[in-house]
Design an enzyme around this catalytic site. Structure first.
Site, PDB file in Angstrom:
ATOM      1  N   ASP A   8     -68.251 -64.912 -15.093  1.00  0.00           N
ATOM      2  CA  ASP A   8     -68.082 -65.527 -16.531  1.00  0.00           C
ATOM      3  C   ASP A   8     -69.251 -66.449 -16.618  1.00  0.00           C
ATOM      4  O   ASP A   8     -69.962 -66.804 -15.772  1.00  0.00           O
ATOM      5  CB  ASP A   8     -66.956 -66.357 -16.274  1.00  0.00           C
ATOM      6  CG  ASP A   8     -66.208 -66.989 -17.787  1.00  0.00           C
ATOM      7  OD1 ASP A   8     -66.674 -66.283 -18.743  1.00  0.00           O
ATOM      8  OD2 ASP A   8     -65.481 -67.877 -17.677  1.00  0.00           O
ATOM      9  N   ASN A  57     -59.767 -59.533 -23.578  1.00  0.00           N
ATOM     10  CA  ASN A  57     -61.304 -59.539 -24.112  1.00  0.00           C
ATOM     11  C   ASN A  57     -61.087 -58.717 -25.645  1.00  0.00           C
ATOM     12  O   ASN A  57     -62.192 -58.868 -26.455  1.00  0.00           O
ATOM     13  CB  ASN A  57     -62.231 -59.312 -23.197  1.00  0.00           C
ATOM     14  CG  ASN A  57     -62.582 -60.309 -22.187  1.00  0.00           C
ATOM     15  OD1 ASN A  57     -62.949 -59.851 -21.176  1.00  0.00           O
ATOM     16  ND2 ASN A  57     -62.392 -61.475 -22.684  1.00  0.00           N
TER      17      ASN A  57
HETATM   18  C1  IPE Z   1     -62.337 -63.437 -17.984  1.00  0.00           C
HETATM   19  O1  IPE Z   1     -63.375 -64.284 -18.421  1.00  0.00           O
HETATM   20  C2  IPE Z   1     -62.815 -61.952 -18.160  1.00  0.00           C
HETATM   21  C3  IPE Z   1     -63.776 -61.382 -17.465  1.00  0.00           C
HETATM   22  C4  IPE Z   1     -64.819 -62.041 -17.002  1.00  0.00           C
HETATM   23  C5  IPE Z   1     -64.143 -60.088 -17.757  1.00  0.00           C
HETATM   24  P1  IPE Z   1     -62.971 -64.619 -19.950  1.00  0.00           P
HETATM   25  O2  IPE Z   1     -64.119 -65.622 -20.488  1.00  0.00           O
HETATM   26  O3  IPE Z   1     -62.586 -63.742 -20.841  1.00  0.00           O
HETATM   27  O4  IPE Z   1     -61.596 -65.618 -19.698  1.00  0.00           O
HETATM   28  P2  IPE Z   1     -60.842 -67.013 -20.274  1.00  0.00           P
HETATM   29  O5  IPE Z   1     -61.020 -66.661 -21.831  1.00  0.00           O
HETATM   30  O6  IPE Z   1     -62.090 -68.162 -20.205  1.00  0.00           O
HETATM   31  O7  IPE Z   1     -59.926 -67.361 -19.506  1.00  0.00           O
HETATM   32  C1  IPE Z   2     -68.179 -63.103 -19.245  1.00  0.00           C
HETATM   33  O1  IPE Z   2     -68.869 -64.042 -20.083  1.00  0.00           O
HETATM   34  C2  IPE Z   2     -68.284 -61.734 -19.791  1.00  0.00           C
HETATM   35  C3  IPE Z   2     -67.014 -61.403 -20.327  1.00  0.00           C
HETATM   36  C4  IPE Z   2     -65.870 -61.832 -20.436  1.00  0.00           C
HETATM   37  C5  IPE Z   2     -66.788 -59.750 -20.499  1.00  0.00           C
HETATM   38  P1  IPE Z   2     -68.271 -64.655 -21.359  1.00  0.00           P
HETATM   39  O2  IPE Z   2     -68.723 -63.751 -22.414  1.00  0.00           O
HETATM   40  O3  IPE Z   2     -66.839 -64.981 -21.282  1.00  0.00           O
HETATM   41  O4  IPE Z   2     -69.070 -66.020 -21.355  1.00  0.00           O
HETATM   42  P2  IPE Z   2     -68.540 -67.431 -21.848  1.00  0.00           P
HETATM   43  O5  IPE Z   2     -67.410 -67.777 -21.039  1.00  0.00           O
HETATM   44  O6  IPE Z   2     -68.165 -67.386 -23.272  1.00  0.00           O
HETATM   45  O7  IPE Z   2     -69.872 -68.295 -21.216  1.00  0.00           O
HETATM   46 MG    MG Z   3     -65.745 -66.727 -20.389  1.00  0.00          MG
END
Ligand code: IPE
Ligand code: IPE
Ligand code: MG
Length: 226
Positions: A8, A57
């Site tokens: 993340d 997602n």
């Molecule tokens: C979790 O991250 C999913 C992945 C890393 C693929 P998200 O960024 O989607 O999670 P939330 O929305 O903060 O819980």
């Molecule tokens: C994790 O990074 C990747 C996926 C969830 C696919 P994010 O895209 O959630 O990054 P933040 O949380 O917005 O920084």
């Molecule tokens: Mg995220």
């Protein structure tokens, strides 16, 4: 040992650089290469599961979803040969019915080519929702572990998670491996995923090594001291 990672922080990494979110995901893909290599070299890690795309997602903007799947497809196309060379067995877990057919074909192809790998198992969780997997496995009945592995396309079934790492500062599971993490050690770090390098991974393993896992029993030595 089974290590699972919630990767993340890509979006925030990009925002901090005034870049669009997909640039953060591209940087995140480079971190995947670094950590896979480090894990394979670390020894003792038999399974590495990376959360690449959650079922939730899909709610992101279409352009970002497209960028993520483009990166996944490119990853499979470029890294499959390297996995074969390094004897890494690749497996994509999660739903397949909502993926584009060419991606589903690429996944099957990469899994077939790496199936004989005897080294680390690399599992990428894509369109994954633990709650969905659990309810679907429960509905199927029979041996629960086998049903769960079948629902997830996890072959062979993976052992329970020993260490769960989440980068990016949030302290939640976001529907990842809820059953498999029943006794996992949890490690949260504010480091954003694109910045998570070999040293950061080593620090997580070190923290894990210092933990005392009790599985409900009393701690080592407690009996003598009682
Ligand atoms: C979790 O991250 C999913 C992945 C890393 C693929 P998200 O960024 O989607 O999670 P939330 O929305 O903060 O819980
Ligand atoms: C994790 O990074 C990747 C996926 C969830 C696919 P994010 O895209 O959630 O990054 P933040 O949380 O917005 O920084
Ligand atoms: Mg995220």
């Amino acid at each position: 040992m089974h290590v699972a990672i919630i990767m993340d922080g890509n979006g925030r990494w990009a925002a901090a650089r005034n870049l669009a979110r997909p640039a953060g995901h591209r940087a995140g893909a480079r971190a995947v290469n670094t950590v896979v290599r480090a894990a394979a070299r670390a020894g003792g890690i038999r399974t590495l599961t990376l959360y690449a795309f959650s079922a939730a997602n899909w709610q992101r903007p279409a352009g970002e979803v497209q960028a993520l799947f483009g990166l996944l497809r490119r990853y499979l196309m470029t890294e499959t040969d390297r996995c074969v060379e390094e004897s890494i067995r690749l497996n994509v877990i999660g739903r397949r019915d909502r993926l584009r057919p060419e991606l589903a074909r690429q996944i099957a192809h990469s899994e077939r080519l790496t199936a004989a790998g005897t080294g680390m198992r690399l599992r990428l969780a894509v369109d994954y929702s633990s709650r969905h997997s659990l309810s679907e496995a429960g509905r199927r009945g029979g041996d629960f572990g086998a049903a769960l592995a079948a629902v997830d396309h996890s072959s062979p079934p993976a052992p329970a998670v020993d260490l769960l790492i989440r980068t990016g500062g949030e302290q939640r599971l976001s529907d990842f491996l809820l059953f498999e993490c029943a006794y996992a050690e949890l490690y949260f770090t504010p480091t954003l995923w694109p910045d998570f390098d070999e040293a950061a991974f080593a620090a997580a393993l070190e923290a894990y090594a210092a933990r005392q896992r009790r599985f409900g029993r009393v701690s080592e030595g407690a009996v003598e001291h009682a």
